[in-house]
Design an enzyme around this catalytic site. Structure first.
Site, mmCIF file in Angstrom:
data_model
loop_
_atom_site.group_PDB
_atom_site.id
_atom_site.type_symbol
_atom_site.label_atom_id
_atom_site.label_comp_id
_atom_site.label_asym_id
_atom_site.label_seq_id
_atom_site.Cartn_x
_atom_site.Cartn_y
_atom_site.Cartn_z
ATOM 1 N N CYS A 1 27.922 46.468 36.236
ATOM 2 C CA CYS A 1 28.810 45.840 37.205
ATOM 3 C C CYS A 1 28.782 46.613 38.517
ATOM 4 O O CYS A 1 28.803 47.852 38.524
ATOM 5 C CB CYS A 1 30.239 45.782 36.668
ATOM 6 S SG CYS A 1 31.406 44.994 37.802
ATOM 7 N N CYS B 1 33.944 49.869 38.773
ATOM 8 C CA CYS B 1 32.872 50.357 37.896
ATOM 9 C C CYS B 1 31.984 51.385 38.587
ATOM 10 O O CYS B 1 31.374 52.227 37.914
ATOM 11 C CB CYS B 1 32.045 49.181 37.385
ATOM 12 S SG CYS B 1 32.945 48.147 36.200
ATOM 13 N N ASP C 1 48.269 23.985 46.517
ATOM 14 C CA ASP C 1 48.602 22.907 45.593
ATOM 15 C C ASP C 1 49.945 22.296 45.997
ATOM 16 O O ASP C 1 50.628 22.798 46.882
ATOM 17 C CB ASP C 1 48.603 23.385 44.149
ATOM 18 C CG ASP C 1 49.635 24.463 43.880
ATOM 19 O OD1 ASP C 1 50.529 24.647 44.724
ATOM 20 O OD2 ASP C 1 49.548 25.118 42.835
ATOM 21 N N CYS D 1 31.116 46.357 40.955
ATOM 22 C CA CYS D 1 32.418 46.376 41.621
ATOM 23 C C CYS D 1 32.850 47.813 41.920
ATOM 24 O O CYS D 1 32.334 48.774 41.348
ATOM 25 C CB CYS D 1 33.474 45.659 40.773
ATOM 26 S SG CYS D 1 34.104 46.612 39.365
ATOM 27 N N ASP E 1 40.274 27.085 39.806
ATOM 28 C CA ASP E 1 41.232 28.152 40.122
ATOM 29 C C ASP E 1 41.954 28.529 38.845
ATOM 30 O O ASP E 1 42.070 27.721 37.922
ATOM 31 C CB ASP E 1 42.244 27.691 41.175
ATOM 32 C CG ASP E 1 43.394 26.904 40.543
ATOM 33 O OD1 ASP E 1 44.451 27.515 40.266
ATOM 34 O OD2 ASP E 1 43.237 25.693 40.309
ATOM 35 N N HIS F 1 37.866 44.407 39.018
ATOM 36 C CA HIS F 1 36.758 44.185 38.082
ATOM 37 C C HIS F 1 36.747 42.757 37.556
ATOM 38 O O HIS F 1 35.694 42.106 37.520
ATOM 39 C CB HIS F 1 36.839 45.158 36.911
ATOM 40 C CG HIS F 1 35.850 44.839 35.825
ATOM 41 N ND1 HIS F 1 34.503 45.120 35.928
ATOM 42 C CD2 HIS F 1 36.014 44.192 34.633
ATOM 43 C CE1 HIS F 1 33.879 44.693 34.841
ATOM 44 N NE2 HIS F 1 34.771 44.117 34.045
#
Length: 388
Positions: free
Chosen positions: A305, A310, A91, A307, A267, A336
């Site tokens: 989940c 998890c 940015d 991930c 974002d 997560h």
């Protein structure tokens, strides 16, 4: 470098797209994790990629202050410096000057501001911001703009828009006269919450042949209904063949609603910031790992989940770590939360492909927001409208 719309949803403005950059392709709609200082907080580049990131965002303002663009340039550019081989968006720093600088003074040539670190004074011009991003070597770059908070007057907003548009033209001129062919310069649409100013911004920017458009000055303290209203209106003015980026917005409900309005890119620092405060996402809303109910809860943060967190650890263990201020807990919650958003984006893209985005949107919002007081939309009529 190009953008291609692959498929459009029949009932909304949502679409599937492919954004090609110098460092690779990005499937849209996409969520971009924020690596303010060149790192997504607490995670390695490999972990960020593993959770599903195709592109990350870094901050021109912060990298300009430390370590400085010359060091990054000597280090081979931002990609090599931070060890990230996929696309990067930077940015302009305009929002950070607005939100962090202890003092700022806007002039026609640029912005004087005091560093939030040590109070030292700097001067940003459109050309300097472009020069910094050239040294960084990011794939998508943003021009210097003026971002105002919610509640700014019409004339204050109009003056800021006029300067922003003049600075955009100067940024385009700088890029055309520099060796920046591999970098995509998006225009930032300002105009606050005044429809006529947003329309004016879009109409004047359409003559500049920009490769993409960013919606700025949103999520600056306004109610949710105002955010959705001005986003929906602004997107309705934009060309179909260009990517649309909603800056600084990334709560789960905002992703679903924003995609249905036609947004391609998002974002937000929210998922990583919440993790460092013990908050984690679930399909039924946000939860806080500090709550006593998790002291003997030996289940994962979310049952289905996939991930790393998890798959390996329980709420009871993560709660224990967090209460002892162990940084590993911040990492686990961050993994997560980011994976939750990337799985959400995967489901959104799948629902567009299968022609059932509206059905998915209603199911997700009903489940995610119904029992979550913190995230409940402010007005019942707005809630009902979004589910129609």
């Amino acid at each position: 470098m190009s953008f291609e719309v692959i498929q459009r949803d029949k009932n909304t403005r949502a679409r599937l797209g492919r954004l090609k950059t110098f460092h690779g392709e990005v499937s849209t709609p996409v969520f971009m994790p924020v690596g303010t200082q060149g790192a997504v907080k607490t995670l390695s580049p490999e972990e960020v990629e593993e959770v599903g990131a195709e592109i990350i965002l870094s901050n021109t303002y912060h990298l300009f202050l430390r370590p400085g663009q010359e060091i990054i340039k000597k280090g081979g550019g931002l990609h090599r410096f931070i060890g990230w081989n996929k696309p990067i968006l930077t940015d302009s720093g305009g929002y950070q000057v607005f939100s962090l600088a202890r003092l700022r003074k806007i002039e026609e040539d640029g912005i004087y501001f005091n560093s939030h670190i040590d109070g030292s004074q700097y001067f940003f011009t459109p050309e300097i911001v472009m020069e910094v991003q050239k040294a960084l070597g990011s794939d998508i770059i943003m021009p210097l703009d003026i971002c105002l908070g919610y509640g700014a007057s019409y004339w204050e907003t109009k003056e800021a828009l006029e300067i922003t548009l003049r600075w955009l033209k100067r940024s385009i001129d700088y890029k055309e006269n520099s060796n920046m062919e591999t970098q995509l310069l998006f225009g930032i649409i300002q105009g606050g919450f005044y429809r006529e100013l947003r329309k004016e911004a879009v109409e004047r920017m359409l003559d500049m042949e920009l490769p993409g458009f960013a919606l700025g000055g949103i999520s600056v303290g306004e109610p949710k209904d105002k955010m959705y209203e001005i986003t929906d209106y602004t997107v309705s003015l934009l060309p179909e063949e260009k990517p649309r980026y909603l800056m600084g917005v990334g709560a789960p409900e905002d992703l679903v609603i924003g995609v249905s309005m036609g947004i391609d890119m998002f974002d937000c620092v929210l998922p990583t910031r919440l993790a460092r405060h013990g908050v984690f996402y679930t399909k039924t809303g946000r939860r806080n790992i500090k709550n006593a109910q998790y002291k003997e809860d030996f289940s994962p943060l979310e049952e289905d989940c996939d991930c790393y967190t998890c798959r390996r650890f329980t709420k009871a263990y993560i709660r224990h770590l967090f209460l002892q201020h162990e940084t590993f807990s911040y990492r686990l919650l961050t993994i997560h939360n980011l994976r939750f958003l990337f799985r959400l984006m995967e489901n959104i893209r799948r629902s567009i492909r299968e022609g059932r985005l509206e059905e998915f949107k209603k199911e997700f919002l009903t489940q995610y927001l119904a029992n979550d007081r913190e995230n409940r939309l402010e007005k019942e009529e707005v809630w009902n409208k979004l589910l129609i």
